[in-house]
Design a protein around this motif. Structure first.
Motif, PDB file in Angstrom:
ATOM      1  N   ASP A 124      -3.800   7.327   1.848  1.00  0.00           N
ATOM      2  CA  ASP A 124      -4.602   5.938   1.657  1.00  0.00           C
ATOM      3  C   ASP A 124      -3.750   4.634   0.731  1.00  0.00           C
ATOM      4  N   VAL A 125      -3.424   5.095  -0.122  1.00  0.00           N
ATOM      5  CA  VAL A 125      -2.913   3.996  -0.683  1.00  0.00           C
ATOM      6  C   VAL A 125      -1.850   3.395  -0.201  1.00  0.00           C
ATOM      7  N   GLY A 126      -1.088   4.116   0.784  1.00  0.00           N
ATOM      8  CA  GLY A 126      -0.149   3.404   1.953  1.00  0.00           C
ATOM      9  C   GLY A 126      -0.806   2.718   3.287  1.00  0.00           C
ATOM     10  N   LEU A 127      -2.456   2.759   3.259  1.00  0.00           N
ATOM     11  CA  LEU A 127      -3.191   2.724   4.061  1.00  0.00           C
ATOM     12  C   LEU A 127      -3.301   1.048   3.543  1.00  0.00           C
ATOM     13  N   ILE A 128      -4.058   1.127   2.525  1.00  0.00           N
ATOM     14  CA  ILE A 128      -4.345  -0.378   1.389  1.00  0.00           C
ATOM     15  C   ILE A 128      -2.929  -1.312   1.552  1.00  0.00           C
ATOM     16  N   CYS A 129      -1.795  -0.123   0.910  1.00  0.00           N
ATOM     17  CA  CYS A 129      -0.732  -1.895   1.008  1.00  0.00           C
ATOM     18  C   CYS A 129      -0.477  -2.748   1.744  1.00  0.00           C
ATOM     19  N   GLY A 130      -0.407  -1.427   3.449  1.00  0.00           N
ATOM     20  CA  GLY A 130      -0.100  -2.037   4.182  1.00  0.00           C
ATOM     21  C   GLY A 130      -1.212  -3.321   4.997  1.00  0.00           C
ATOM     22  N   VAL A 131      -2.325  -2.907   4.618  1.00  0.00           N
ATOM     23  CA  VAL A 131      -3.551  -4.046   5.062  1.00  0.00           C
ATOM     24  C   VAL A 131      -2.447  -5.103   4.160  1.00  0.00           C
ATOM     25  N   ILE A 132      -2.854  -4.732   2.492  1.00  0.00           N
ATOM     26  CA  ILE A 132      -2.518  -6.256   2.109  1.00  0.00           C
ATOM     27  C   ILE A 132      -1.615  -7.238   2.843  1.00  0.00           C
ATOM     28  N   ILE A 133      -0.466  -6.565   3.016  1.00  0.00           N
ATOM     29  CA  ILE A 133       0.258  -7.070   3.385  1.00  0.00           C
ATOM     30  C   ILE A 133       0.286  -7.684   4.461  1.00  0.00           C
ATOM     31  N   LEU A 134       0.080  -6.972   5.318  1.00  0.00           N
ATOM     32  CA  LEU A 134      -0.662  -7.767   6.244  1.00  0.00           C
ATOM     33  C   LEU A 134      -1.682  -8.911   6.450  1.00  0.00           C
ATOM     34  N   PHE A 135      -2.196  -8.276   5.562  1.00  0.00           N
ATOM     35  CA  PHE A 135      -2.950 -10.085   5.441  1.00  0.00           C
ATOM     36  C   PHE A 135      -2.521 -11.346   4.808  1.00  0.00           C
ATOM     37  N   HIS A 155      10.027 -10.680   9.931  1.00  0.00           N
ATOM     38  CA  HIS A 155      10.700  -9.029  10.340  1.00  0.00           C
ATOM     39  C   HIS A 155      10.664  -8.373   9.205  1.00  0.00           C
ATOM     40  N   LEU A 156      10.907  -8.798   7.706  1.00  0.00           N
ATOM     41  CA  LEU A 156      10.836  -7.720   6.725  1.00  0.00           C
ATOM     42  C   LEU A 156       9.484  -7.507   6.560  1.00  0.00           C
ATOM     43  N   VAL A 157       8.148  -8.767   6.576  1.00  0.00           N
ATOM     44  CA  VAL A 157       7.549  -8.573   6.314  1.00  0.00           C
ATOM     45  C   VAL A 157       6.571  -6.857   7.439  1.00  0.00           C
ATOM     46  N   LEU A 158       6.951  -7.387   8.021  1.00  0.00           N
ATOM     47  CA  LEU A 158       6.567  -5.885   9.270  1.00  0.00           C
ATOM     48  C   LEU A 158       7.439  -5.078   9.129  1.00  0.00           C
ATOM     49  N   LEU A 159       8.321  -4.694   8.666  1.00  0.00           N
ATOM     50  CA  LEU A 159       8.666  -3.345   8.529  1.00  0.00           C
ATOM     51  C   LEU A 159       8.459  -2.322   7.263  1.00  0.00           C
ATOM     52  N   VAL A 160       8.388  -3.650   6.151  1.00  0.00           N
ATOM     53  CA  VAL A 160       6.997  -3.310   4.961  1.00  0.00           C
ATOM     54  C   VAL A 160       5.853  -2.520   5.325  1.00  0.00           C
ATOM     55  N   ALA A 161       5.746  -3.231   5.658  1.00  0.00           N
ATOM     56  CA  ALA A 161       3.818  -3.421   6.334  1.00  0.00           C
ATOM     57  C   ALA A 161       4.181  -1.825   7.344  1.00  0.00           C
ATOM     58  N   SER A 162       4.704  -1.768   8.055  1.00  0.00           N
ATOM     59  CA  SER A 162       4.934  -0.629   8.825  1.00  0.00           C
ATOM     60  C   SER A 162       5.738   0.726   7.842  1.00  0.00           C
ATOM     61  N   CYS A 163       6.443   0.413   6.782  1.00  0.00           N
ATOM     62  CA  CYS A 163       6.612   2.112   6.106  1.00  0.00           C
ATOM     63  C   CYS A 163       5.640   2.345   5.501  1.00  0.00           C
ATOM     64  N   SER A 164       4.443   1.117   5.018  1.00  0.00           N
ATOM     65  CA  SER A 164       3.661   1.493   3.936  1.00  0.00           C
ATOM     66  C   SER A 164       2.518   2.254   5.339  1.00  0.00           C
ATOM     67  N   LEU A 165       2.555   1.539   6.330  1.00  0.00           N
ATOM     68  CA  LEU A 165       1.641   2.344   6.538  1.00  0.00           C
ATOM     69  C   LEU A 165       1.249   3.630   7.733  1.00  0.00           C
ATOM     70  N   MET A 166       3.441   3.711   7.137  1.00  0.00           N
ATOM     71  CA  MET A 166       3.305   4.767   7.853  1.00  0.00           C
ATOM     72  C   MET A 166       3.066   6.134   6.591  1.00  0.00           C
ATOM     73  N   ALA A 167       2.868   5.859   5.695  1.00  0.00           N
ATOM     74  CA  ALA A 167       2.283   6.798   4.829  1.00  0.00           C
ATOM     75  C   ALA A 167       0.852   7.340   5.164  1.00  0.00           C
ATOM     76  N   ALA A 168       0.197   6.126   5.607  1.00  0.00           N
ATOM     77  CA  ALA A 168      -1.164   6.832   5.873  1.00  0.00           C
ATOM     78  C   ALA A 168      -1.306   7.932   6.974  1.00  0.00           C
TER      79      ALA A 168
END
Lengths: 722, 102, 171
Positions: free
Chosen positions: A220-231, A254-267
């Motif tokens: 869920d840490v990844g989810l939270i980070c991903g939500v924030i990055i996308l925000f 693209h970089l933002v989306l890549l980082v967000a994807s990787c972060s959401l991957m953890a979730a």
């Protein structure tokens, strides 16, 4: 109904409270409230599905009529104020491309400056499909549970949490912004914890519940980070539609989306049991079997898949799914397919076999999303929910009669005791293996076709291989499972002569029938009409994709890099063949006793491999002993040292410093300076007194002399000067 | 230089006064100190009479008379004290009488 | 008036010289006798200023009584006859300086106020009054205007008398 679909999650939420407050007093201890609520939800979900179908059809017809008349679209079921913005982009020969506007309601909860925090409903294809799946499986599980956990110590509590879980899952699939998604995500995790640890008096159960919750928390840490990055990436909004639109159109870098994807991957890895955060799923089998069927097979574990499919624009663009031949999603999915399947071979607990099978199948779904076959993933989710729930409930039926889940100890030869369970179990297994024409064949085949056809140069061929290998292994271990459970001589409790095992009651068997029936027919929902099956009429083909794949600017299907896999007869035949081969191998091993039996006791390599599988690739040891141990030991020691030396040192030092300061002040300042001043003034007074004393000679004439002198001076001053 | 100038008398009185002051300060014998005090008083008297003559008023003379009377009284009592001191200490040397020395 | 001036200066010289000897003489008796000269000369100055009664009183009281008292005092205190070196302090210079400073101030004040030749004593210094007699004028004044001070002085003399006797008696 469509615009009021947000009522659907509220019904089980209300039933949760009602069961908690009133359940114990009711004759059925609250189960009737749960079943009634779920029944209502299922009916409403069906209605919603029908109305959504109409909406899609209307959008298609409006697009066929032409672009100029698009603004006066039909108002059926579109009372959310938005017209059906179905406009024809390009009129092709066969297909008219049209957009289907999702239903989007928001209520602002509170706003802070520029940012609005809202709750709402986003209803489009995936959510409508999931509504159907969740409510159906939940209803069947409710009915099953009345028999399975009848007489349980916390019966009411159980049903309350089942309702709460259903409410949270429905809320999750209908969330319109990432914060709401996050909230419902956590809620389903909480319900999973509560339900896994239903019999928490036994320590392994509560341990399993904690393991599930904490492993999920890590993801869920990844989810939270991903939500924030996308925000921040999407210009300070949580709205899913906006984020997707911006991702698809390229407004987010693209970089933002890549980082967000990787972060959401953890979730996704934690919630959907991907390697390496899957370790909680097999242990979660400590909960009641209906819970495993509902949560850990059909609904909760697919929340990760659903989240990826919801934010597919982000993943598709971020991981360049359409143009690469390898990406994070696919790799993780592929690893999971093989890892889960291999671990299923060494389990003696029937539920654990099914749990690893679930892990493996979830890997298929993630892999499908990774290669760009979005519809294939969701279709597989749909079919898998049906047959896996059927398998779990079937295993529960068997265990209910022999009072154990251990295949090697207490089962065997159950075929003649429980024929109905046997039949449904075999049908669902066939669907899982992917035998034609059962449901799993169609969905797994589409995934494999996608792995073969989609992507950039070289496509995702590696993952095709992985998928085929996985199919082989799935066939083998499921056949093993069936053999150990239903064939051979009865062992342990199954061999009990006084109380022989018997078929379960209707409340258990009927849901099994329903689910196996779905396992047979569900596959035809997405008949391909390409390749060897081009003869399938348009009105019958790809119904699933037609109705449930999102059509709009917010879904990457509008991009050139997105495409759908076509039916490839070679892959279809190949996968079926491989499945049969797998069955054959297992048959040979178990029924006939062929092959290197007992090799693990003779061969060191085989034994080491077997050991690795039994120890679950030592992942659990890695987590508890190495990672946690590394934190516990040195970190705790470091913290203790810091406390003693650092903090106490500071405090003691402050104290000692104060003492020294005090002494200094006393010696130097008080004694030295202040007393010097005071004593000095005294001695100055004395000294001056001594000096002035000399004037007092006692001689009167001297006084007189002074007197006259002073007089003279003063007089002089007065007269001369003034 | 025909007239008698007031200043002459006043200056004369000033001289006598200062001589008396010198005597009071510098003499060691108590009796001689008393004599010096007489000089001072006489200087004052000269002043008084000179002013009286200046203004044609008899007040100056009257006051001079009073001064003389007081001087007489003062010398009597003063000498009585000196005698007493002599009787007690066998000396009238003022240097020996520094009892009030602080 | 020239004669008066001459007399004045002669008498003034006598006063100054004798006064000096009073305060500097090493012989006590000589000092007392010089005091007599001073007192007599002062009386002569009074006559110059037409204050005959005061001059007479000066001679009678001062020289007749006070100087005799001094001589008795000298005798009773066994003052050394002849030269006595211990009659002046060691630090007589301080006294001299003080006296000179004092004289300087006074002289400056006087000269500043009355100038060298601006204020003459009136030509006829005879203080006219009853029967043209100074004595009568003075007595009139004493017994009318200045009666109270006269009585006060009487009491003072009485107190002095009693006090002197009390102090000096043997007991």
């Amino acid at each position: 109904m469509l615009d009021k679909a947000w009522i659907i999650p509220l019904i089980p939420a209300a039933s949760f409270f009602l069961i908690l407050f009133f359940g114990k007093r009711l004759p059925n201890k609250g189960a009737e409230i749960g079943i009634a609520a779920l029944g209502a939800c299922f009916v409403l979900a069906l209605v919603t599905n029908v109305q959504w179908r109409e909406r899609v059809n209307d959008a298609e017809h409006a697009a066929e009529k032409g672009g100029e008349h698009s603004e006066e679209g039909e108002e059926h079921g579109l009372s959310d104020g938005e017209s059906a913005a179905a406009y024809a982009a390009v009129a092709e020969e066969e297909h008219v491309e049209f957009d289907v506007e999702p239903l989007h309601e928001t209520w602002t909860w509170w706003s802070n400056g520029d940012i609005d925090f809202s709750v709402g409903m986003l209803l489009d294809g995936p959510s409508v499909m999931m509504l159907f799946v969740v409510t159906l499986i939940s209803l069947l599980v409710h009915i099953y549970s009345t028999d399975y956990v009848g007489g349980d110590r916390r019966y009411t509590h159980y049903f309350a949490f089942l309702s709460l879980f259903t409410a949270s899952m429905l809320g999750l699939i209908m969330s319109e912004n990432t914060l709401q998604l996050l909230t419902c995500w956590e809620l389903v995790g909480l319900c999973s914890f509560a339900l896994i640890g239903h019999w928490w008096e036994e320590k392994p159960n509560s341990d399993a519940a904690l393991k599930a919750f904490i492993t999920n928390r890590v993801g869920d840490v990844g989810l939270i980070c991903g939500v924030i990055i996308l925000f921040f990436g999407a210009g300070q909004t949580f709205d899913i539609l906006t984020i997707n639109e911006m991702a698809v159109s390229g407004e987010i870098s693209h970089l933002v989306l890549l980082v967000a994807s990787c972060s959401l991957m953890a979730a996704v890895m934690s919630k959907s049991g991907q390697f390496v955060l899957h370790t909680w799923l097999p242990d979660a089998m400590a909960g009641p079997t209906p819970v495993s069927a509902l949560i850990h097979a059909a609904t909760m574990v697919v929340a990760g898949i659903f989240m990826v499919s919801r934010l597919y624009g982000v993943f598709f663009q971020g991981l360049s799914i359409g143009t690469s031949s390898i990406n994070l999603l696919a790799v993780v999915g592929g690893l999971t397919v093989l890892g889960g399947a291999s671990l299923a071979f060494v389990q003696s607990d029937i539920k654990k076999v099914l749990a690893y099978s679930t892990v493996s199948q979830l890997g298929y779904m993630v892999m499908a999303l990774g290669v760009g076959a979005w519809t294939a993933a969701l279709f597989h989710l749909f079919t898998h929910a049906m047959f896996k729930a059927g398998l779990f409930l079937g295993s529960g039926s068997v265990a209910h009669s022999v009072h154990s889940f251990d295949m090697k100890e207490h089962m065997g030869g159950m075929k003649r005791f429980m024929p109905k369970t046997y039949i449904t179990f075999v049908i669902c297994t066939g669907a899982l293996i992917g035998l034609f024409p059962l449901a799993g064949f169609w969905s797994k085949d589409e995934i494999l076709a996608g792995a073969e056809q989609l992507g950039g140069d070289g496509a995702y061929t590696a993952f095709l291989v992985v998928g085929l290998l996985g199919a082989l292994m799935t066939a083998a271990y499921m056949t093993r499972c069936i053999y150990l459970t239903f064939f051979g001589e009865p062992r342990g409790h199954a061999a009990d002569k006084e109380h022989p095992p018997h078929e379960s009651g209707p409340r258990i068997v009927v849901p099994l029938y329903i689910l196996s029936g779905m396992a047979i027919v569900a596959g035809f929902a997405n008949l391909p009409n390409s390749g060897a099956l081009s003869w399938v009429p348009d009105g019958l083909a790809l119904r699933f994709e037609h109705y449930y794949e999102p059509k709009g600017e917010y879904f990457p299907a509008v991009l050139d890099t997105f495409s759908h896999p076509e039916f490839n007869i070679g892959i279809a035949l190949g996968s079926t063949l491989i499945g049969l081969v797998g069955i054959g191998l297992a048959y040979a091993w178990y029924w006939r006793g062929l092959g290197p039996q007992g090799i693990t006791s003779r061969n060191k390599v085989a034994r080491a491999g077997h050991r690795a599988l039994v120890e679950k690739y030592y992942l659990d040891k890695l987590y508890t002993d190495v990672i946690v141990g590394a934190v516990k030991g040195p970190v705790a020691r470091a913290a203790y040292w810091f406390n003693q030396r650092g903090i106490d040192g500071v405090i003691n030092g402050a104290g000692a410093g104060a003492v020294r300061g005090g002494r200094f002040v006393y010696d130097k300042i008080d004694q030295g300076v202040v007393d010097t001043i005071v004593n000095g003034s005294g001695s100055a007074a004395e000294g001056s007194g001594q000096g002035l004393r000399r004037m007092q000679t006692g001689r009167v004439q001297q006084y007189a002399a002074l007197l006259f002198a002073a007089t003279a001076v003063l007089a002089g001053v007065f007269i001369i000067v003034i | 230089m025909d007239d008698l100038l007031l200043n002459q008398f006043l200056l004369l009185g000033a001289v006598l006064f200062c001589l008396g002051v010198y005597g009071v300060i510098a003499r060691r014998n108590a009796v001689l100190v008393l004599m010096s005090i007489e000089l001072i008083l006489n200087a004052v008297n000269i002043n008084l009479i000179a002013f009286g003559a200046m203004h044609g008023s008899v007040a100056g003379s009257v006051f001079a008379l009073f001064v003389i009377a007081i001087a007489a009284a003062e010398v009597g009592v003063g000498l009585a004290i000196v005698l007493l001191i002599y009787r007690n200490r066998r000396s009238v040397d003022l240097d020996d009488m520094a009892e009030m020395k602080g | 008036m020239v004669a008066q001036n001459i007399f004045f200066f002669v008498i003034a010289a006598a006063i100054v010289y004798s006064g000096l000897r009073v305060v500097t003489s090493p012989n006590v008796v000589h000092a007392a006798l010089h005091l007599v000269v001073v007192l007599a000369a002062v009386a002569a100055q009074y006559i110059l200023l037409a204050a005959e009664f005061v001059a007479a009183t000066q001679v009678l009281v001062y020289i007749g009584a006070i100087v005799v008292l001094f001589l008795f005092g000298i005798m009773l205190t066994r003052a050394k006859i002849g030269r006595d070196q211990d009659l002046t302090h060691q630090g007589w210079i301080g006294g001299a300086v003080t006296a000179l400073v004092l004289f300087g101030v006074m002289a400056y004040a006087l000269l500043d106020e009355y100038g060298w030749s601006e204020t003459p004593v009136p030509a006829d210094p005879r203080i006219a009054s009853v029967n043209g007699s100074n004595t009568a004028t003075v007595s009139d004044s004493i017994f009318s205007a200045y009666l109270v001070p006269f009585e006060a002085v009487s009491v003072l003399l009485l107190a002095a008398l009693v006090g002197a006797i009390v102090l000096a008696r043997k007991d």
